[in-house]
Write a protein that holds these residues in place. Structure first.
Motif, PDB file in Angstrom:
ATOM      1  N   LYS A  12     -16.083   3.098   2.095  1.00  0.00           N
ATOM      2  CA  LYS A  12     -15.097   2.016   2.022  1.00  0.00           C
ATOM      3  C   LYS A  12     -13.777   2.526   1.453  1.00  0.00           C
ATOM      4  O   LYS A  12     -12.701   2.253   1.981  1.00  0.00           O
ATOM      5  CB  LYS A  12     -15.648   0.880   1.159  1.00  0.00           C
ATOM      6  CG  LYS A  12     -14.710  -0.283   1.020  1.00  0.00           C
ATOM      7  CD  LYS A  12     -15.309  -1.364   0.139  1.00  0.00           C
ATOM      8  CE  LYS A  12     -14.321  -2.464  -0.132  1.00  0.00           C
ATOM      9  NZ  LYS A  12     -14.809  -3.454  -1.084  1.00  0.00           N
ATOM     10  N   GLU A  13     -13.853   3.276   0.367  1.00  0.00           N
ATOM     11  CA  GLU A  13     -12.640   3.818  -0.269  1.00  0.00           C
ATOM     12  C   GLU A  13     -11.959   4.832   0.641  1.00  0.00           C
ATOM     13  O   GLU A  13     -10.737   4.871   0.746  1.00  0.00           O
ATOM     14  CB  GLU A  13     -12.972   4.441  -1.613  1.00  0.00           C
ATOM     15  CG  GLU A  13     -11.770   4.880  -2.410  1.00  0.00           C
ATOM     16  CD  GLU A  13     -10.816   3.755  -2.785  1.00  0.00           C
ATOM     17  OE1 GLU A  13      -9.627   4.054  -2.995  1.00  0.00           O
ATOM     18  OE2 GLU A  13     -11.237   2.591  -2.871  1.00  0.00           O
ATOM     19  N   SER A  14     -12.721   5.639   1.316  1.00  0.00           N
ATOM     20  CA  SER A  14     -12.162   6.628   2.235  1.00  0.00           C
ATOM     21  C   SER A  14     -11.405   5.947   3.369  1.00  0.00           C
ATOM     22  O   SER A  14     -10.309   6.369   3.741  1.00  0.00           O
ATOM     23  CB  SER A  14     -13.272   7.509   2.797  1.00  0.00           C
ATOM     24  OG  SER A  14     -12.740   8.447   3.699  1.00  0.00           O
ATOM     25  N   ALA A  15     -11.967   4.885   3.910  1.00  0.00           N
ATOM     26  CA  ALA A  15     -11.305   4.141   4.980  1.00  0.00           C
ATOM     27  C   ALA A  15     -10.010   3.506   4.481  1.00  0.00           C
ATOM     28  O   ALA A  15      -8.985   3.509   5.176  1.00  0.00           O
ATOM     29  CB  ALA A  15     -12.235   3.078   5.545  1.00  0.00           C
ATOM     30  N   ALA A  16     -10.036   2.974   3.258  1.00  0.00           N
ATOM     31  CA  ALA A  16      -8.834   2.359   2.695  1.00  0.00           C
ATOM     32  C   ALA A  16      -7.740   3.400   2.481  1.00  0.00           C
ATOM     33  O   ALA A  16      -6.566   3.147   2.741  1.00  0.00           O
ATOM     34  CB  ALA A  16      -9.167   1.660   1.374  1.00  0.00           C
ATOM     35  N   ARG A  17      -8.108   4.588   2.032  1.00  0.00           N
ATOM     36  CA  ARG A  17      -7.115   5.645   1.810  1.00  0.00           C
ATOM     37  C   ARG A  17      -6.523   6.158   3.117  1.00  0.00           C
ATOM     38  O   ARG A  17      -5.369   6.541   3.172  1.00  0.00           O
ATOM     39  CB  ARG A  17      -7.734   6.798   1.035  1.00  0.00           C
ATOM     40  CG  ARG A  17      -7.981   6.464  -0.406  1.00  0.00           C
ATOM     41  CD  ARG A  17      -8.537   7.649  -1.142  1.00  0.00           C
ATOM     42  NE  ARG A  17      -8.836   7.275  -2.512  1.00  0.00           N
ATOM     43  CZ  ARG A  17      -8.973   8.143  -3.475  1.00  0.00           C
ATOM     44  NH1 ARG A  17      -8.866   9.420  -3.236  1.00  0.00           N
ATOM     45  NH2 ARG A  17      -9.240   7.731  -4.695  1.00  0.00           N
ATOM     46  N   THR A  18      -7.321   6.159   4.170  1.00  0.00           N
ATOM     47  CA  THR A  18      -6.847   6.628   5.469  1.00  0.00           C
ATOM     48  C   THR A  18      -5.723   5.727   5.980  1.00  0.00           C
ATOM     49  O   THR A  18      -4.793   6.196   6.618  1.00  0.00           O
ATOM     50  CB  THR A  18      -8.009   6.665   6.475  1.00  0.00           C
ATOM     51  OG1 THR A  18      -9.011   7.547   5.974  1.00  0.00           O
ATOM     52  CG2 THR A  18      -7.561   7.149   7.830  1.00  0.00           C
ATOM     53  N   ALA A  19      -5.798   4.434   5.686  1.00  0.00           N
ATOM     54  CA  ALA A  19      -4.788   3.488   6.142  1.00  0.00           C
ATOM     55  C   ALA A  19      -3.467   3.643   5.388  1.00  0.00           C
ATOM     56  O   ALA A  19      -2.422   3.226   5.872  1.00  0.00           O
ATOM     57  CB  ALA A  19      -5.307   2.059   5.981  1.00  0.00           C
ATOM     58  N   SER A  54       1.962  -3.468   1.440  1.00  0.00           N
ATOM     59  CA  SER A  54       0.822  -3.315   0.534  1.00  0.00           C
ATOM     60  C   SER A  54      -0.377  -2.629   1.183  1.00  0.00           C
ATOM     61  O   SER A  54      -1.165  -1.986   0.505  1.00  0.00           O
ATOM     62  CB  SER A  54       0.382  -4.678  -0.004  1.00  0.00           C
ATOM     63  OG  SER A  54       1.408  -5.230  -0.802  1.00  0.00           O
ATOM     64  N   ASP A  55      -0.501  -2.761   2.490  1.00  0.00           N
ATOM     65  CA  ASP A  55      -1.627  -2.125   3.172  1.00  0.00           C
ATOM     66  C   ASP A  55      -1.340  -0.673   3.522  1.00  0.00           C
ATOM     67  O   ASP A  55      -2.219   0.046   3.980  1.00  0.00           O
ATOM     68  CB  ASP A  55      -2.014  -2.901   4.425  1.00  0.00           C
ATOM     69  CG  ASP A  55      -0.869  -3.041   5.414  1.00  0.00           C
ATOM     70  OD1 ASP A  55       0.305  -2.930   5.002  1.00  0.00           O
ATOM     71  OD2 ASP A  55      -1.145  -3.266   6.604  1.00  0.00           O
ATOM     72  N   GLN A  56      -0.105  -0.214   3.278  1.00  0.00           N
ATOM     73  CA  GLN A  56       0.280   1.153   3.617  1.00  0.00           C
ATOM     74  C   GLN A  56       0.665   1.994   2.414  1.00  0.00           C
ATOM     75  O   GLN A  56       0.599   3.223   2.473  1.00  0.00           O
ATOM     76  CB  GLN A  56       1.457   1.143   4.584  1.00  0.00           C
ATOM     77  CG  GLN A  56       1.150   0.490   5.907  1.00  0.00           C
ATOM     78  CD  GLN A  56       2.392   0.388   6.774  1.00  0.00           C
ATOM     79  OE1 GLN A  56       3.305   1.195   6.652  1.00  0.00           O
ATOM     80  NE2 GLN A  56       2.430  -0.615   7.615  1.00  0.00           N
ATOM     81  N   VAL A  57       1.090   1.355   1.331  1.00  0.00           N
ATOM     82  CA  VAL A  57       1.594   2.075   0.149  1.00  0.00           C
ATOM     83  C   VAL A  57       0.831   1.628  -1.077  1.00  0.00           C
ATOM     84  O   VAL A  57       0.668   0.423  -1.313  1.00  0.00           O
ATOM     85  CB  VAL A  57       3.107   1.819  -0.043  1.00  0.00           C
ATOM     86  CG1 VAL A  57       3.617   2.532  -1.292  1.00  0.00           C
ATOM     87  CG2 VAL A  57       3.901   2.228   1.179  1.00  0.00           C
ATOM     88  N   ARG A  58       0.379   2.579  -1.875  1.00  0.00           N
ATOM     89  CA  ARG A  58      -0.320   2.270  -3.118  1.00  0.00           C
ATOM     90  C   ARG A  58       0.501   2.802  -4.289  1.00  0.00           C
ATOM     91  O   ARG A  58       0.886   3.972  -4.314  1.00  0.00           O
ATOM     92  CB  ARG A  58      -1.702   2.901  -3.139  1.00  0.00           C
ATOM     93  CG  ARG A  58      -2.483   2.556  -4.414  1.00  0.00           C
ATOM     94  CD  ARG A  58      -3.875   3.106  -4.407  1.00  0.00           C
ATOM     95  NE  ARG A  58      -4.662   2.383  -3.399  1.00  0.00           N
ATOM     96  CZ  ARG A  58      -5.860   2.772  -2.998  1.00  0.00           C
ATOM     97  NH1 ARG A  58      -6.410   3.863  -3.474  1.00  0.00           N
ATOM     98  NH2 ARG A  58      -6.513   2.066  -2.101  1.00  0.00           N
ATOM     99  N   VAL A  59       0.779   1.938  -5.243  1.00  0.00           N
ATOM    100  CA  VAL A  59       1.476   2.320  -6.465  1.00  0.00           C
ATOM    101  C   VAL A  59       0.401   2.529  -7.534  1.00  0.00           C
ATOM    102  O   VAL A  59      -0.406   1.623  -7.806  1.00  0.00           O
ATOM    103  CB  VAL A  59       2.483   1.249  -6.916  1.00  0.00           C
ATOM    104  CG1 VAL A  59       3.180   1.666  -8.198  1.00  0.00           C
ATOM    105  CG2 VAL A  59       3.501   0.972  -5.806  1.00  0.00           C
TER     106      VAL A  59
END
Length: 64
Positions: A12-19, A54-59
């Motif tokens: 799940k985390e890997s998929a989220a990071r890929t996005a 928010s779905d593309q950039v993580r702060v």
């Protein structure tokens, strides 16, 4: 947690990071927080949300 739970969490985390297309790292240690690091991180977070990214950039908070 059992091994299967950890594997599912990893996927799940890997998929989220890929996005994600970008990470913005802002120092969150005591010295930087005392000179406005917390406000800077909040401003980046607000700007990302306001831009609809928010779905593309993580702060994230980091150390120096």
């Amino acid at each position: 947690m059992i091994v299967d739970d950890l594997a599912a969490l990893r996927e799940k985390e890997s998929a989220a990071r890929t996005a994600l297309t970008a990470h913005v790292a802002v120092c969150s240690t005591a010295g930087c927080l005392s000179t406005g690091g917390g406000q800077l991180r909040a401003a980046f977070t607000d700007a990302v949300k306001a831009s609809g990214l928010s779905d593309q950039v993580r702060v994230i908070g980091t150390g120096c």
